[in-house]
Design an enzyme around this catalytic site. Sequence first.
Site, short mmCIF file in Angstrom:
data_model
loop_
_atom_site.label_atom_id
_atom_site.label_comp_id
_atom_site.label_asym_id
_atom_site.label_seq_id
_atom_site.Cartn_x
_atom_site.Cartn_y
_atom_site.Cartn_z
N THR A 42 70.53 6.07 -5.18
CA THR A 42 70.66 4.61 -5.10
C THR A 42 71.10 4.08 -6.46
O THR A 42 70.49 4.41 -7.48
CB THR A 42 69.33 3.94 -4.73
OG1 THR A 42 68.33 4.31 -5.69
CG2 THR A 42 68.88 4.29 -3.32
N ASN A 44 70.92 1.43 -9.02
CA ASN A 44 69.97 0.34 -9.32
C ASN A 44 70.69 -0.75 -10.11
O ASN A 44 71.42 -0.44 -11.04
CB ASN A 44 68.80 0.88 -10.14
CG ASN A 44 67.93 1.86 -9.37
OD1 ASN A 44 68.43 2.66 -8.58
ND2 ASN A 44 66.64 1.81 -9.59
N GLU A 124 68.20 -1.71 -5.15
CA GLU A 124 68.89 -0.42 -5.18
C GLU A 124 69.86 -0.34 -4.03
O GLU A 124 69.53 -0.71 -2.91
CB GLU A 124 67.89 0.73 -4.99
CG GLU A 124 66.68 0.70 -5.89
CD GLU A 124 65.72 1.81 -5.51
OE1 GLU A 124 66.17 2.89 -5.08
OE2 GLU A 124 64.52 1.59 -5.63
N1 RBF Z 1 60.88 2.99 -0.31
C1 RBF Z 1 59.67 2.79 0.27
O1 RBF Z 1 58.65 2.98 -0.36
N2 RBF Z 1 59.58 2.35 1.57
C2 RBF Z 1 60.67 2.12 2.34
O2 RBF Z 1 60.53 1.71 3.50
C3 RBF Z 1 61.96 2.35 1.76
N3 RBF Z 1 63.08 2.17 2.49
C4 RBF Z 1 64.31 2.39 1.91
C5 RBF Z 1 65.45 2.22 2.66
C6 RBF Z 1 66.70 2.42 2.11
C7 RBF Z 1 67.92 2.23 2.94
C8 RBF Z 1 66.80 2.83 0.75
C9 RBF Z 1 68.14 3.08 0.12
C10 RBF Z 1 65.67 3.03 -0.01
C11 RBF Z 1 64.40 2.79 0.55
N4 RBF Z 1 63.23 2.98 -0.18
C12 RBF Z 1 62.01 2.78 0.40
C13 RBF Z 1 63.31 3.17 -1.63
C14 RBF Z 1 63.16 4.58 -2.11
O3 RBF Z 1 61.79 4.86 -2.28
C15 RBF Z 1 63.90 4.63 -3.46
O4 RBF Z 1 65.26 4.43 -3.23
C16 RBF Z 1 63.66 5.91 -4.19
O5 RBF Z 1 62.34 5.97 -4.63
C17 RBF Z 1 64.59 6.04 -5.40
O6 RBF Z 1 64.45 4.97 -6.28
P1 ADP Z 2 68.14 6.40 -10.52
O1 ADP Z 2 66.69 6.36 -10.26
O2 ADP Z 2 68.48 6.58 -11.97
O3 ADP Z 2 68.85 5.22 -9.90
P2 ADP Z 2 69.17 8.06 -8.38
O4 ADP Z 2 68.71 9.45 -8.08
O5 ADP Z 2 68.83 6.96 -7.44
O6 ADP Z 2 68.69 7.72 -9.83
O7 ADP Z 2 70.74 8.19 -8.54
C1 ADP Z 2 71.50 7.05 -8.73
C2 ADP Z 2 72.89 7.30 -9.26
O8 ADP Z 2 73.60 8.23 -8.43
C3 ADP Z 2 73.69 6.02 -9.20
O9 ADP Z 2 73.48 5.22 -10.36
C4 ADP Z 2 75.12 6.53 -9.12
O10 ADP Z 2 75.62 6.73 -10.42
C5 ADP Z 2 74.97 7.89 -8.42
N1 ADP Z 2 75.41 7.93 -7.01
C6 ADP Z 2 76.05 9.00 -6.45
N2 ADP Z 2 76.31 8.77 -5.15
C7 ADP Z 2 75.82 7.54 -4.86
C8 ADP Z 2 75.80 6.75 -3.66
N3 ADP Z 2 76.33 7.22 -2.51
N4 ADP Z 2 75.23 5.52 -3.71
C9 ADP Z 2 74.68 5.07 -4.86
N5 ADP Z 2 74.68 5.76 -6.03
C10 ADP Z 2 75.25 6.99 -6.04
MG MG Z 3 68.31 4.74 -7.85
#
Ligand code: RBF
Ligand code: ADP
Ligand code: MG
Length: 189
Positions: A42, A44, A124
């Site tokens: 994701t 951020n 995110e």
């Molecule tokens: N985190 C949660 O704790 N509960 C959720 O229901 C939840 N739903 C998510 C749905 C989507 C589409 C995405 C992209 C993330 C979601 N997350 C949720 C966040 C997830 O815990 C977080 O992206 C990771 O911890 C990485 O930062």
């Molecule tokens: P962080 O906790 O540092 O955000 P993540 O494991 O969520 O780490 O990884 C996020 C990074 O991955 C983004 O900042 C981006 O550079 C890269 N990335 C690669 N593919 C994707 C995608 N499909 N969507 C969002 N970010 C992506």
């Molecule tokens: Mg992230």
Amino acid sequence: MTTRHCDAEIPDSPRPPYPLVSGYCDITCGFGRGSAELGIPTANVPIEELSVEFNNLSLGIYFGFAKVQAIDKQLSVDSRSDGTKVEFNYGRYLSKEKDDLNVLPVVLSIGKNPFYGNNFKTIELHIIHKFNKDFYGAKVKFCILGYLRPELDYTTKEALIKDINIDIYKSLSVLSKDSYKSLGSLLDD
Ligand code: RBF
Ligand code: ADP
Ligand code: MG
């Protein structure tokens, strides 16, 4: 399609306050859990860079479109709170030919990640596209077109991953309808 108790009803076309359109935001680093633990990266973005309309949204999971833009800056390294290093490449490896710079579908989490017990809100974006490399430090502009569900706590990581995959599937299905698809143009410069 799977229907979950938590699913919000999605109208045939976006209803106010949607569409909400952001400006270009910086892509910062979080804890690095998205890719490493969930296999769902994701991007951020700092909540301070978003308008009050975005910050007033209920915590939860949303869908829309996003567009990434590289910026011309030297590579640099930042440190996470746990000391791990993150290379900021500012999107220099993004490829126009691979559609990385297109308007792409996105699922967003606006919340405190109850499964991980954060005590602060994050925004995110999981962009539904395969990028070959990360792009920390690049910019992303996005629009939110609808709400999917509240954020939930889970007993297992697998259950969270399963729900995110349902979110992705549902979003792609809605975004393929003309009334939603046509709004990708909101991100044209
Ligand atoms: N985190 C949660 O704790 N509960 C959720 O229901 C939840 N739903 C998510 C749905 C989507 C589409 C995405 C992209 C993330 C979601 N997350 C949720 C966040 C997830 O815990 C977080 O992206 C990771 O911890 C990485 O930062
Ligand atoms: P962080 O906790 O540092 O955000 P993540 O494991 O969520 O780490 O990884 C996020 C990074 O991955 C983004 O900042 C981006 O550079 C890269 N990335 C690669 N593919 C994707 C995608 N499909 N969507 C969002 N970010 C992506
Ligand atoms: Mg992230």
